[in-house]
Design an enzyme around this catalytic site. Structure first.
Site, PDB file in Angstrom:
ATOM      1  N   HIS A 108      31.871 -27.458  48.338  1.00 25.94           N
ATOM      2  CA  HIS A 108      32.569 -28.500  49.151  1.00 25.94           C
ATOM      3  C   HIS A 108      31.720 -29.819  49.114  1.00 25.94           C
ATOM      4  O   HIS A 108      32.328 -30.672  48.781  1.00 25.94           O
ATOM      5  CB  HIS A 108      32.264 -28.022  50.685  1.00 25.94           C
ATOM      6  CG  HIS A 108      32.823 -29.168  51.817  1.00 25.94           C
ATOM      7  ND1 HIS A 108      34.158 -29.102  51.987  1.00 25.94           N
ATOM      8  CD2 HIS A 108      32.539 -30.218  52.380  1.00 25.94           C
ATOM      9  CE1 HIS A 108      34.199 -30.147  53.084  1.00 25.94           C
ATOM     10  NE2 HIS A 108      33.289 -30.763  53.072  1.00 25.94           N
ATOM     11  N   GLU A 109      30.423 -29.831  49.330  1.00 22.97           N
ATOM     12  CA  GLU A 109      29.610 -31.100  49.282  1.00 22.97           C
ATOM     13  C   GLU A 109      29.652 -31.585  47.635  1.00 22.97           C
ATOM     14  O   GLU A 109      29.627 -32.608  47.509  1.00 22.97           O
ATOM     15  CB  GLU A 109      28.187 -30.782  49.725  1.00 22.97           C
ATOM     16  CG  GLU A 109      28.029 -30.170  51.081  1.00 22.97           C
ATOM     17  CD  GLU A 109      28.783 -31.006  51.903  1.00 22.97           C
ATOM     18  OE1 GLU A 109      28.785 -32.424  51.730  1.00 22.97           O
ATOM     19  OE2 GLU A 109      29.059 -30.589  53.229  1.00 22.97           O
ATOM     20  N   HIS A 112      32.543 -33.926  47.265  1.00 26.24           N
ATOM     21  CA  HIS A 112      31.981 -35.195  47.873  1.00 26.24           C
ATOM     22  C   HIS A 112      31.351 -36.066  46.847  1.00 26.24           C
ATOM     23  O   HIS A 112      31.200 -37.258  46.387  1.00 26.24           O
ATOM     24  CB  HIS A 112      31.329 -35.330  49.106  1.00 26.24           C
ATOM     25  CG  HIS A 112      32.001 -34.819  50.340  1.00 26.24           C
ATOM     26  ND1 HIS A 112      33.294 -35.696  50.783  1.00 26.24           N
ATOM     27  CD2 HIS A 112      31.807 -33.913  51.170  1.00 26.24           C
ATOM     28  CE1 HIS A 112      33.525 -35.148  51.812  1.00 26.24           C
ATOM     29  NE2 HIS A 112      32.932 -34.015  52.384  1.00 26.24           N
ATOM     30  N   GLU A 169      37.309 -36.422  51.755  1.00 32.23           N
ATOM     31  CA  GLU A 169      37.332 -34.885  52.273  1.00 32.23           C
ATOM     32  C   GLU A 169      38.582 -34.307  51.306  1.00 32.23           C
ATOM     33  O   GLU A 169      38.185 -33.283  51.002  1.00 32.23           O
ATOM     34  CB  GLU A 169      37.616 -34.904  53.652  1.00 32.23           C
ATOM     35  CG  GLU A 169      37.650 -33.873  54.357  1.00 32.23           C
ATOM     36  CD  GLU A 169      36.416 -33.299  54.208  1.00 32.23           C
ATOM     37  OE1 GLU A 169      36.129 -31.854  54.493  1.00 32.23           O
ATOM     38  OE2 GLU A 169      35.237 -33.882  54.202  1.00 32.23           O
TER      39      GLU A 169
END
Length: 501
Positions: A267-268, A271, A297
């Site tokens: 997920h990170e 970003h 996001e």
């Protein structure tokens, strides 16, 4: 050259100090979460408050305001130059509206509140955090009044996090998502199309081994660890884009249910990739960040879910999992895929599956609206939280830690932030729809750990522009339409009901 107009060039030069202060505040925020001793919170709060006020003072200096006004009257600007004017006009509007004392108090309170939140979460003591949250809510109410709004005070706070977003936009999004998700969830649970639980969720892992798994996955993705990026540990996983060449992500290791830390990393990474692929000609300019939190996001959810929870990805990383985690060897890739995609109502947002996740955001959206409208008090939150959680997912939190204290955002002063998570989910599915038209062998590339074309597609459509375009304009430019929640429901149906992914 990206910037050719002499007025714009002068404006960029004059606002570089603002970028530098933002750079410093980002580094301080990262340090607060990763390295700072708890008793440093008071001094860090003072420093953050003073720097935030200094940013506001410089932004509102006559020299910069006059230059922006002058640039705004120039007709033949290119896209990047118009982007600089739009971004600075927006920042100036916000800065003019908010009194320096309010900016200082919110920054200082938030720095202290983050540390107290960590302590309250650890002790499962809502009352420890409550006075800080009450102050943060009151400061945000004040901010909404100063910023102004037409329909609902929450509009003013939403716009701070997602340019142009209104409460009715979020209501409209959830009017599609809530019934669509309910239909999918009820069918998945009643017909047991995906498992509610998996025995791997209860198996403990060795932290050193899991760190190696996370690093190997980042290497496959091409994450420049040690050169332009870091991976650290924090209480709540996050990404800090200190610069285009300095991006830092974190995860947490709970010692059980290895997919939690793995998907935090993936997920990170999404970003981080956004920051890393911004056009380097935008370094130290007002355009050096992402278009919005919602667009940001969409990138993290695209990598975490669209890619990371696919069968193709499961097959691709299976050799890594079996290499470092001995307990994986008794499971097939299909077993692991169903472990990655268990579907059940749960308490924790960051651990929620794709089907139930947006209900966690809907809960927070409703509570924030009530708080900012002054219709509920902070002391009522735990009970209201449980009532809405029960309505949406049939659960009531057993502890504050798994309920009202689970997220860091309110301690950071960020009210109006949560809806951007659902925007991210919606847009990630929208991007999937279009990328599969342009890259028909999308999932085959994932199966072969070949991400070059996928990353280039995202760079061209989203990343390289930084904040040149407002989020709605970026989507229309790249995909021909604004945010459309229908794609997300279609994606859930295709994967969880028809099992075609």
């Amino acid at each position: 050259m990206v910037f050719e107009n002499p007025v714009i060039k002068q404006l960029i030069e004059k606002t570089r100090i603002l970028w530098a202060l933002g750079h410093a505040l980002s580094l301080m925020g990262w340090d607060t979460e990763t390295n700072m001793p708890p008793e440093g919170a008071m001094e860090r709060g003072i420093a953050a408050g003073e720097l935030s006020v200094l940013q506001q003072k410089i932004l509102l200096s006559p020299e910069i305001v006059n230059l922006v006004d002058k640039a705004d009257k120039i007709e033949d600007l290119n896209d990047y130059e118009r982007g600089v004017v739009r971004v600075l006009k927006r920042h100036i509007r916000i800065a003019k509206a908010l009194p320096p004392k309010l900016v200082y108090e919110l920054a200082r309170t938030s720095e202290e509140a983050r540390v107290v939140w960590r302590q309250a979460r650890e002790k499962d003591d809502f009352n420890l955090f409550r006075p800080y949250l009450e102050k943060i809510v009151n400061l945000n109410r004040e901010a909404a009044e100063y910023l102004g709004y037409v329909e609902h005070p929450y509009d003013a706070l939403l716009d701070l996090h997602e340019e142009g977003l209104l409460t009715r936009d979020v209501d409209q999004m959830f009017s599609v998502l809530e019934p669509g998700i309910r239909k999918v969830l009820d069918k998945v649970l009643s017909e047991e199309l995906f498992p509610k639980e998996h025995e791997l969720e209860k198996i403990r892992y060795d932290r050193d081994s899991m760190e190696k798994v996370n690093i190997e996955i980042l290497k496959i993705f091409g994450f420049p660890l040690g050169r332009r990026a870091r991976l650290d540990v924090s209480a709540h996983p996050f990404t800090t884009g200190i610069g285009i060449r300095d991006v830092r992500i974190t995860t947490r290791y709970e010692g059980i249910d290895f997919k939690r830390t793995m998907y935090s990393v993936i997920h990170e990474f999404g970003h981080a990739l956004y920051n890393l692929q911004i056009d380097e000609r935008l370094i130290a300019t007002p355009l050096a960040g992402g278009a919005s939190l919602g667009i940001h996001e969409s990138q993290s959810r695209f990598w975490e879910n669209i890619i990371g929870r696919s069968m193709s990805f499961t097959e691709a990383i299976y050799p890594i999992l079996t290499k470092y985690l001995d307990f994986i060897k008794k499971y097939s890739p299909e077993d692991i895929y169903y472990y990655f995609n268990t579907v059940r109502p749960g308490y924790i947002r960051v651990d929620a599956d794709e089907v139930t996740y947006n209900f966690h955001i809907l809960l927070r959206f409703k509570l924030e609206k009530l708080l900012i409208a002054g219709e509920v008090k902070v002391e009522e939150l735990p009970e209201l939280w449980n009532n809405e959680l029960e309505r949406l997912l049939g659960l009531r939190s057993r502890t504050y830690r798994e309920g009202v204290l689970q997220d860091i955002h309110w301690s950071m002063g960020q009210i109006g932030y949560f809806p951007t998570y659902s925007i991210g989910n919606v847009v990630s599915a929208q991007i999937r729809h279009y990328i599969m038209k342009d890259i028909p062998d999308f999932y085959e590339k994932i199966r072969n750990n070949d991400y070059k074309e996928i990353k280039e597609y995202l760079r061209e459509k989203i990343h390289r522009w930084g904040s040149t375009f407002a989020p709605k304009d970026l989507l229309k430019r790249s995909f021909g339409e604004e945010m459309n929640p229908k794609y997300f429901i279609d994606y859930l149906l295709e994967k969880y009901i028809y099992k075609k992914i």
